[in-house]
Design an enzyme around this catalytic site. Structure first.
Site, PDB file in Angstrom:
ATOM      1  N   MET A  30     -13.056   1.794  14.320  1.00 10.14           N
ATOM      2  CA  MET A  30     -14.339   1.430  14.922  1.00 10.14           C
ATOM      3  C   MET A  30     -14.083   0.417  16.045  1.00 10.14           C
ATOM      4  O   MET A  30     -14.976  -0.344  16.419  1.00 10.14           O
ATOM      5  CB  MET A  30     -15.276   0.849  13.861  1.00 10.14           C
ATOM      6  CG  MET A  30     -15.599   1.882  12.775  1.00 10.14           C
ATOM      7  SD  MET A  30     -17.159   1.619  11.941  1.00 10.14           S
ATOM      8  CE  MET A  30     -16.879   0.031  11.195  1.00 10.14           C
ATOM      9  N   LEU A  33      -9.962  -3.999  17.834  1.00 12.55           N
ATOM     10  CA  LEU A  33      -8.632  -3.839  17.241  1.00 12.55           C
ATOM     11  C   LEU A  33      -7.942  -5.160  16.940  1.00 12.55           C
ATOM     12  O   LEU A  33      -8.115  -6.147  17.646  1.00 12.55           O
ATOM     13  CB  LEU A  33      -7.731  -3.049  18.201  1.00 12.55           C
ATOM     14  CG  LEU A  33      -8.221  -1.660  18.584  1.00 12.55           C
ATOM     15  CD1 LEU A  33      -7.191  -0.981  19.482  1.00 12.55           C
ATOM     16  CD2 LEU A  33      -8.504  -0.814  17.357  1.00 12.55           C
ATOM     17  N   HIS A  37      -4.781  -2.519  12.839  1.00  9.08           N
ATOM     18  CA  HIS A  37      -4.933  -1.198  13.462  1.00  9.08           C
ATOM     19  C   HIS A  37      -3.633  -0.789  14.168  1.00  9.08           C
ATOM     20  O   HIS A  37      -3.213   0.363  14.091  1.00  9.08           O
ATOM     21  CB  HIS A  37      -6.032  -1.221  14.528  1.00  9.08           C
ATOM     22  CG  HIS A  37      -7.404  -1.520  14.008  1.00  9.08           C
ATOM     23  ND1 HIS A  37      -8.046  -2.711  14.254  1.00  9.08           N
ATOM     24  CD2 HIS A  37      -8.253  -0.778  13.253  1.00  9.08           C
ATOM     25  CE1 HIS A  37      -9.244  -2.684  13.691  1.00  9.08           C
ATOM     26  NE2 HIS A  37      -9.394  -1.529  13.072  1.00  9.08           N
ATOM     27  N   ASP A 150      -9.150  -1.385   2.942  1.00  9.90           N
ATOM     28  CA  ASP A 150     -10.309  -0.600   2.504  1.00  9.90           C
ATOM     29  C   ASP A 150      -9.842   0.404   1.453  1.00  9.90           C
ATOM     30  O   ASP A 150      -9.911   1.618   1.656  1.00  9.90           O
ATOM     31  CB  ASP A 150     -10.935   0.107   3.704  1.00  9.90           C
ATOM     32  CG  ASP A 150     -11.484  -0.892   4.700  1.00  9.90           C
ATOM     33  OD1 ASP A 150     -12.391  -1.645   4.338  1.00  9.90           O
ATOM     34  OD2 ASP A 150     -10.967  -0.954   5.830  1.00  9.90           O
ATOM     35  N   GLN A 153     -12.382   2.979   0.272  1.00 15.11           N
ATOM     36  CA  GLN A 153     -12.583   3.973   1.342  1.00 15.11           C
ATOM     37  C   GLN A 153     -11.452   4.998   1.314  1.00 15.11           C
ATOM     38  O   GLN A 153     -11.673   6.206   1.413  1.00 15.11           O
ATOM     39  CB  GLN A 153     -12.629   3.268   2.703  1.00 15.11           C
ATOM     40  CG  GLN A 153     -12.492   4.205   3.891  1.00 15.11           C
ATOM     41  CD  GLN A 153     -12.718   3.511   5.213  1.00 15.11           C
ATOM     42  OE1 GLN A 153     -13.848   3.243   5.590  1.00 15.11           O
ATOM     43  NE2 GLN A 153     -11.660   3.219   5.946  1.00 15.11           N
ATOM     44  N   LEU A 184      -6.292  -9.241   7.964  1.00 17.47           N
ATOM     45  CA  LEU A 184      -6.899  -9.018   9.280  1.00 17.47           C
ATOM     46  C   LEU A 184      -8.087  -8.069   9.143  1.00 17.47           C
ATOM     47  O   LEU A 184      -8.037  -7.088   8.408  1.00 17.47           O
ATOM     48  CB  LEU A 184      -5.869  -8.447  10.255  1.00 17.47           C
ATOM     49  CG  LEU A 184      -4.695  -9.374  10.579  1.00 17.47           C
ATOM     50  CD1 LEU A 184      -3.884  -8.812  11.738  1.00 17.47           C
ATOM     51  CD2 LEU A 184      -5.160 -10.785  10.913  1.00 17.47           C
ATOM     52  N   SER A 186     -11.742  -6.795  11.662  1.00 14.34           N
ATOM     53  CA  SER A 186     -12.488  -6.931  12.933  1.00 14.34           C
ATOM     54  C   SER A 186     -13.584  -7.980  12.799  1.00 14.34           C
ATOM     55  O   SER A 186     -14.041  -8.548  13.788  1.00 14.34           O
ATOM     56  CB  SER A 186     -13.117  -5.596  13.326  1.00 14.34           C
ATOM     57  OG  SER A 186     -12.109  -4.635  13.452  1.00 14.34           O
TER      58      SER A 186
HETATM   59  O1  PAF Z   1     -12.197   1.880   8.367  1.00 14.28           O
HETATM   60  C1  PAF Z   1     -12.877   2.066   9.402  1.00 14.28           C
HETATM   61  O2  PAF Z   1     -12.657   1.460  10.464  1.00 14.28           O
HETATM   62  C2  PAF Z   1     -14.022   3.061   9.351  1.00 14.28           C
HETATM   63  O3  PAF Z   1     -14.645   3.045   8.120  1.00 14.28           O
HETATM   64  C3  PAF Z   1     -13.596   4.479   9.755  1.00 14.28           C
HETATM   65  C4  PAF Z   1     -12.590   5.060   8.791  1.00 14.28           C
HETATM   66  C5  PAF Z   1     -13.025   4.481  11.164  1.00 14.28           C
HETATM   67  C6  PAF Z   1     -14.813   5.405   9.743  1.00 14.28           C
HETATM   68  O4  PAF Z   1     -15.809   4.960  10.621  1.00 14.28           O
END
Ligand code: PAF
Length: 282
Positions: A30, A33, A37, A150, A153, A184, A186
């Site tokens: 998203m 950075l 990332h 995450d 996720q 870290l 965002s």
């Molecule tokens: O982890 C993230 O930055 C977001 O949840 C993702 C995987 C890019 C989906 O929008």
């Protein structure tokens, strides 16, 4: 580095890579950075001659409109960093490109989403699954890279990939931390000076609990210790601290019943919500 904004441009680029028999790695982001990332890009580049990243602040995964509005947007700096890191292409769609109409599709991940982030952020994982499945359909990568920060996720995307039969390998990369231990994120740029100073205590709390468990203390004792650290804290409001199976996220009652467990934390520092986790067995 190519900057692709339209689906037709992305498809044409991907078709060419496939025709040339090149493996495509994908790092969805998203934006805003940080080194976390960039570590995903490095990992991706190790195994794929083509690295595609995406930048899309996905409105569907924000359960809180003010969180969506204040989410940092730094596209030109992000593109510069991706270029320096050696990305092959970056897909930067706008909202209408990803959602030409409001999506009706609904995902359900059962017990995997009924705890932690899923329990505290209703609709969040539906939004994540919507956008990631769409991006996977468009990019059709061989491998996609996500961060362990995450963890829930990652497990949900893994289940989605399995349920929908995507032919995509998933790679969960280690958490990158600042020198003082803060994972870290965002969102870290949104912390005030005092909040930033207090923020490493989340990781310290996790390490503390892990040490106690390794020394044989009970789960309830470890939980009490962490909850005690944050009770009446001036800057940190604990939302949850869970000790969960590293694959199912089921609550752990007896450590011996699990191959590995994850210690997971979420807390508010002012209006900024941060999460972190560590595995018991490294
Ligand atoms: O982890 C993230 O930055 C977001 O949840 C993702 C995987 C890019 C989906 O929008």
């Amino acid at each position: 580095m190519l900057i692709l904004r339209k689906i037709s441009e992305l498809r044409k680029f991907v078709e060419k890579q496939k025709a040339d028999k090149k493996k495509v790695g994908f790092v969805p982001t998203m934006g805003a950075l940080h080194r976390g990332h960039l570590s995903l890009i490095s990992e991706c580049k190790k195994n794929n001659p083509v690295t595609i990243a995406s930048i899309f602040v996905n409105p569907q995964q924000f359960n809180d409109l003010s969180d969506y509005k204040k989410y940092p947007r730094t596209e030109s700096a992000d593109l510069k960093l991706f270029k320096e890191k050696g990305c092959t292409a970056v897909f930067c769609p706008d909202e209408k490109t990803i959602y030409p109409e409001p999506p009706l599709l609904k995902f359900s991940f059962g017990t995997l989403e009924q705890v932690m982030e899923g329990a505290h952020r209703p609709g969040h994982f539906n939004g994540v699954a919507l956008v990631v499945s769409k991006l996977f359909n468009l990019v059709t990568p061989d491998t996609a890279y996500f961060g362990q920060k995450d963890l829930q996720q990652f497990l949900i995307i893994k289940k989605m990939v399995s349920d929908l039969g995507f032919n995509i390998k998933l790679n969960c990369c280690p958490i990158i931390r600042d020198k003082d231990g803060l994972a870290l994120s965002s969102r870290n740029v949104l912390l005030s000076n005092d909040e930033r100073k207090a923020a490493p205590e989340l990781y310290k709390g996790l390490c503390n609990a892990r040490n106690l468990l390794m020394k044989g203390q009970s789960i309830s004792q470890a939980k009490k210790t962490v909850q005690g650290i944050f009770r009446n804290h001036s800057f940190i409001r604990l939302q949850y601290f869970e000790i969960a199976d590293h694959k199912t996220l089921a609550e752990v009652k007896n450590l011996n019943d699990h191959e590995n467990v994850a210690l997971c934390i979420a807390a508010f520092l002012g209006k900024v919500r941060l999460i972190d986790n560590v595995f018991l067995k490294m």
